[in-house]
Design a protein around this motif. Structure first.
Motif, PDB file in Angstrom:
ATOM      1  N   GLY B  17     -91.412  64.925 -67.600  1.00 38.82           N
ATOM      2  CA  GLY B  17     -91.287  66.073 -68.492  1.00 38.82           C
ATOM      3  C   GLY B  17     -92.111  67.243 -67.976  1.00 38.82           C
ATOM      4  O   GLY B  17     -92.998  67.073 -67.130  1.00 38.82           O
ATOM      5  N   LEU B  18     -91.810  68.468 -68.501  1.00 34.59           N
ATOM      6  CA  LEU B  18     -92.547  69.655 -68.053  1.00 34.59           C
ATOM      7  C   LEU B  18     -94.016  69.575 -68.443  1.00 34.59           C
ATOM      8  O   LEU B  18     -94.869  70.188 -67.835  1.00 34.59           O
ATOM      9  CB  LEU B  18     -91.913  70.922 -68.633  1.00 34.59           C
ATOM     10  CG  LEU B  18     -90.592  71.325 -67.964  1.00 34.59           C
ATOM     11  CD1 LEU B  18     -89.974  72.475 -68.707  1.00 34.59           C
ATOM     12  CD2 LEU B  18     -90.818  71.671 -66.500  1.00 34.59           C
ATOM     13  N   ASP B  19     -94.298  68.798 -69.482  1.00 33.54           N
ATOM     14  CA  ASP B  19     -95.695  68.663 -69.924  1.00 33.54           C
ATOM     15  C   ASP B  19     -96.418  67.544 -69.201  1.00 33.54           C
ATOM     16  O   ASP B  19     -97.513  67.163 -69.566  1.00 33.54           O
ATOM     17  CB  ASP B  19     -95.742  68.432 -71.439  1.00 33.54           C
ATOM     18  CG  ASP B  19     -94.945  67.205 -71.843  1.00 33.54           C
ATOM     19  OD1 ASP B  19     -94.260  66.615 -70.962  1.00 33.54           O
ATOM     20  OD2 ASP B  19     -94.993  66.807 -73.026  1.00 33.54           O
ATOM     21  N   GLY B  20     -95.759  66.954 -68.194  1.00 31.22           N
ATOM     22  CA  GLY B  20     -96.413  65.904 -67.438  1.00 31.22           C
ATOM     23  C   GLY B  20     -96.202  64.513 -67.992  1.00 31.22           C
ATOM     24  O   GLY B  20     -96.701  63.548 -67.431  1.00 31.22           O
ATOM     25  N   SER B  21     -95.423  64.393 -69.075  1.00 27.89           N
ATOM     26  CA  SER B  21     -95.189  63.053 -69.622  1.00 27.89           C
ATOM     27  C   SER B  21     -94.090  62.351 -68.830  1.00 27.89           C
ATOM     28  O   SER B  21     -93.213  62.987 -68.261  1.00 27.89           O
ATOM     29  CB  SER B  21     -94.800  63.163 -71.095  1.00 27.89           C
ATOM     30  OG  SER B  21     -93.600  63.884 -71.198  1.00 27.89           O
ATOM     31  N   VAL B  22     -94.161  61.041 -68.799  1.00 27.85           N
ATOM     32  CA  VAL B  22     -93.131  60.252 -68.104  1.00 27.85           C
ATOM     33  C   VAL B  22     -92.274  59.563 -69.161  1.00 27.85           C
ATOM     34  O   VAL B  22     -92.769  58.730 -69.922  1.00 27.85           O
ATOM     35  CB  VAL B  22     -93.771  59.224 -67.154  1.00 27.85           C
ATOM     36  CG1 VAL B  22     -92.692  58.366 -66.495  1.00 27.85           C
ATOM     37  CG2 VAL B  22     -94.601  59.929 -66.103  1.00 27.85           C
TER      38      VAL B  22
END
Lengths: 386, 414
Positions: B17-22
């Motif tokens: 994700g753009l927020d760094g979440s997988v």
């Protein structure tokens, strides 16, 4: 043989289909030739036709319709018979609304031969078909012409049986000759043409129409000395043939059936109304002999017994029976065979009655089927062989 | 930055994700399995798919929730390793039991044979005879799935994104019953990227087609390839995919348009109508159905109250025994069930006694049946012999197998 103009008669019967108009035109112009030579005005003033039908009639002379029909007759190796032709079946001249002409493919049987119509429902049961077939076979064997309508079910079985006995059979169609209706009976059609004949009032190429069949039935009744009904529902077309036969003073025979079978309602009803109850061809042959003083070539000895019935009177049978009796059955096979009847039973019912496992029963049924004692009527349904 | 040598041997699966979440993705099980086959030592998967990925043995599987966690895994400490559970075949838990079905002896015997050898089955009977009821109970009498079968199935459901939360392996044989209005892509698989269709989702289980003649002809013909090859190939622009499709086909149909044939007291269909109805199923499809059972209507059954049926467990016990025999027979070959063997190898796997072969040839000559039917009869007879714990295919076995066919039907009423 009285002289008549073949082409004019053929043209007249092919083009003018309404029987009232036919009569009116013949009354006005005498012969088909006369009608054919009349012009449009004369057809209207003397023949009483409407103007548009008169012009249609005249235009049909111009186009080569007759040529087409002649060619079709030729291809089918068939011919047209005007009612004044000496070969025209005499028995049809006497009936109500007698046909003016007939199309015949094959050989008309000698008019002196006794004939019996074997008829019934198209939605027949296995039992009904086997009875019709055996009747057809025995009658054919005795030199009786078997007449029927070449429909699926009882009709087809009756024709089939007669052919098996190398007898003569006549099929009366509700469509033009040359094409079989229904198509499934194509092979049967060809065999009938070879060993008997196919008759129709309709010109080649005319398709089967619903209203043709009741009309056709008067010919079936007219061609025979008696009508045997094998299976018929109440209110069926078969009963129309019976009505015509009664009007024409012919005998009516009916094969009785179980009161719970819808397919036997018509037969049981006929018996209640006075039709002769038959359990085999013997009664028919005896009736023909006494009523008409007709001779049949074969006596009771040549006849066969319906499996399971022990009637003294020439009952129906099949040639297989005598062979079967000589064969020994395993005891388990005997048990299973004892549960089977001429009308099919489902596998599950046999499991239930015999108390065997499905595995054992399947194996025994299979081996009985292989040796010809029993046969499959439809998937999962078994019955005794004829 | 992570030094490249630290990530050597690692595979990575997931959506970033753009927020760094997988985020979790479908198909993790297949990916991990393929990664292992390709020689990877470890795979990193989204935490949401950890349990699913962890089902694969012989490869390390780590789950992460964010990209930061993934980096920390290599630089310090982060990411959770999958806890592996041992494979235990479970009893297929299916609510409905065979003991619910009274009578219908022929159909039940047919179902048992079909389940034992993975044979295709056609049930013909009037409405209300219990065709659907019987079909839905067939997975319950099929042998328990092996680990390989379970893994294959779980991979399929993983690709289809149909695996339940938590990624438990699928242990119960599937029962797929697509409606007769289903489109060809729904049955065969399709879309972009191509997702598995019903034929694939029914792998190792039952594909039930109720009202078979009502299916559009094209839909039924689509079954020809999977019925023969146990796989389905979906061609799409830019390449095709092939999915497994090793299902048991169970089809049901009425015997005629009104449903009551051959009971002539109720059925008013003409022979022509019946023929037109049954001919909606092409001969090649009919040929591929090994066993045909006819179920009678309610009258025959209600003659008297039938005995209670045998339980699914009792039937399955016999099926399991027959399965063991087959496993031994096919050791070292790619086949699992008698029905899997291709026609050209039937002679090799299923030698017949002379009398049995003679019986079969007589039947074939009498009915003029196709070579396919001929081979299928051998396979069904073999399964019947396996159920009867017989080494040889005896004539009685062949006789029973032939009883489940109707090539010579003259179709007249009762």
């Amino acid at each position: 043989m009285s002289e008549y103009d073949y082409e004019s008669a053929l043209w007249f019967c092919s083009v003018v289909t309404d029987s009232k108009i036919r009569k009116r035109l013949l009354a006005a112009f005498g012969t088909p030739e006369g009608v054919r030579s009349a012009d449009e005005d004369a057809l209207v003033s003397e023949g009483g036709l409407k103007e548009d039908s008169a012009s249609l009639l005249c235009s049909s002379k111009a186009d080569n319709r007759i040529g087409g029909i002649l060619r079709k007759l030729d291809q089918a190796n068939a011919r047209f018979l005007w009612h004044e032709d000496s070969r025209f079946p005499k028995c049809l001249l006497a009936i109500d609304d007698a046909p003016l002409g007939l199309f015949v493919q094959g050989t008309l049987p000698a008019q002196s031969l006794p004939a019996v119509a074997v008829i019934g429902t198209r939605q027949s049961s296995a039992y009904g078909e086997s009875v019709a077939r055996q009747l057809g076979r025995s009658l054919g064997d005795s030199g009786v012409v078997v007449v029927s309508g070449l429909a699926m079910g009882i009709d087809a079985a009756a024709h089939q049986g007669c052919l098996e006995a190398n007898g003569t059979t006549v099929a009366v169609l509700g469509s033009g000759i040359g094409s079989s209706y229904p198509r499934e009976n194509e092979m049967l059609y060809r065999r009938i043409v070879k060993d008997g004949c196919v008759i129709s009032e309709y010109a080649p190429g005319i398709p089967a129409m619903k209203h043709h069949f009741p009309h056709r039935n008067r010919l079936i009744a007219g061609l025979c000395d008696g009508v045997a009904v094998v299976e018929a529902k109440n209110r069926s077309g078969t009963l129309i043939t019976v009505d015509r036969a009664l009007e024409q003073g012919k005998s009516v025979y009916a094969v009785p059936g179980r009161i719970t079978d819808r397919n036997s309602d018509g037969c049981n009803h006929l018996i209640r109304e006075g039709a002769m109850l038959i359990t085999g061809p013997g009664e028919i042959l005896a009736d023909l002999a006494s009523t008409y003083g007709l001779m049949v070539t074969d006596g009771c000895d040549g006849h066969r017994v319906l499996a399971g019935t022990e009637s003294s009177e020439c009952p129906i049978d099949s040639s297989k029976n005598s062979k079967k009796k000589k064969m020994a059955l395993e005891s388990e096979e005997k048990i299973v065979y004892a549960f089977l009847r001429l009308s099919p039973k489902h596998f599950d019912q046999l499991v239930w009655e015999s108390g065997m496992t499905p595995r054992e029963l399947a194996q025994i049924l299979g081996s009985l089927e292989r040796s010809g004692w029993i046969e499959k009527a439809a998937g999962g349904w078994y019955r005794c062989s004829e | 930055m992570i030094p490249q040598e630290l990530t050597r041997g690692y595979g990575f699966i997931g959506e970033l994700g753009l927020d760094g979440s997988v985020r979790g993705v479908p198909g993790v099980l297949s990916c991990v399995y393929e990664a292992k086959q390709a020689g990877f030592d470890a795979v990193m998967v989204p935490m949401a798919n950890l349990a699913e990925g962890g089902l694969v043995d012989g490869i390390l599987v780590y789950g992460v929730e964010t990209l930061t966690e993934a980096v920390r895994h290599f630089t310090g400490d982060g990411g959770q390793m999958a806890a592996r559970t041992k494979w235990e075949p479970t009893e297929p838990v299916i609510g409905a039991d065979f003991s619910d079905i009274r009578m219908q002896f022929m159909a039940k015997r047919a179902a048992e044979i079909a389940a034992a050898g993975m044979h295709n089955l056609l049930l013909t009977g009037p409405p209300g005879a219990g065709k659907t009821m019987l079909a839905s109970r067939i997975p319950g009498i099929m042998p328990k799935m092996t680990f390989a079968e379970s893994l294959e199935l779980t991979k399929i459901y993983s690709v289809a994104g149909m695996l339940a939360e938590g990624g438990e392996m699928i242990r119960v044989r599937p029962f797929r019953a697509p409606h007769h209005t289903s489109t060809i892509p729904a049955l065969a698989g399709g879309g972009r990227p191509p997702t598995p269709g019903e034929v694939t989702l029914a792998t190792n289980g039952v594909l039930f087609l109720d009202e078979l003649p009502e299916f559009r002809r094209g839909s039924i013909e689509v079954l020809r390839q999977p019925l023969e090859k146990k796989r389905i190939h979906i061609s799409r622009l830019g390449g095709g995919v092939e999915y497994p499709a090793g299902f048991m086909l169970v089809a049901a149909m009425n015997p005629c348009p009104c449903g009551y044939y051959p009971d002539r007291n109720r059925c008013t269909c003409t022979p022509d109508m019946i023929r037109r109805y049954t001919s909606r199923i092409s001969r090649p499809i009919m040929d591929r159905i090994d066993i045909h059972a006819w179920m009678p209507g309610i009258e025959v059954r209600s003659l008297t109250e039938g005995p209670d049926g045998e339980s699914s467990a009792a039937i399955r016990a016999r099926v399991e025994r027959a399965t063991l025999v087959q496993r031994k027979r096919f050791e070292g070959s790619p086949y699992r069930f008698n029905a899997d063997v291709p026609g050209e190898l039937t002679e090799h796997f299923f030698p017949m006694k002379t009398e049995t072969g003679k019986l079969l040839r007589e039947y074939a000559e009498r009915t003029g049946c196709s070579a396919r039917v001929f081979h299928r009869l051998v396979k069904v007879a073999r399964t019947i012999a396996d159920l009867g714990e017989s080494r040889e295919i005896e004539t009685v076995h062949m006789t029973e197998a032939i009883g489940f066919r109707n090539e010579e039907a003259d179709n007249v009423g009762v």
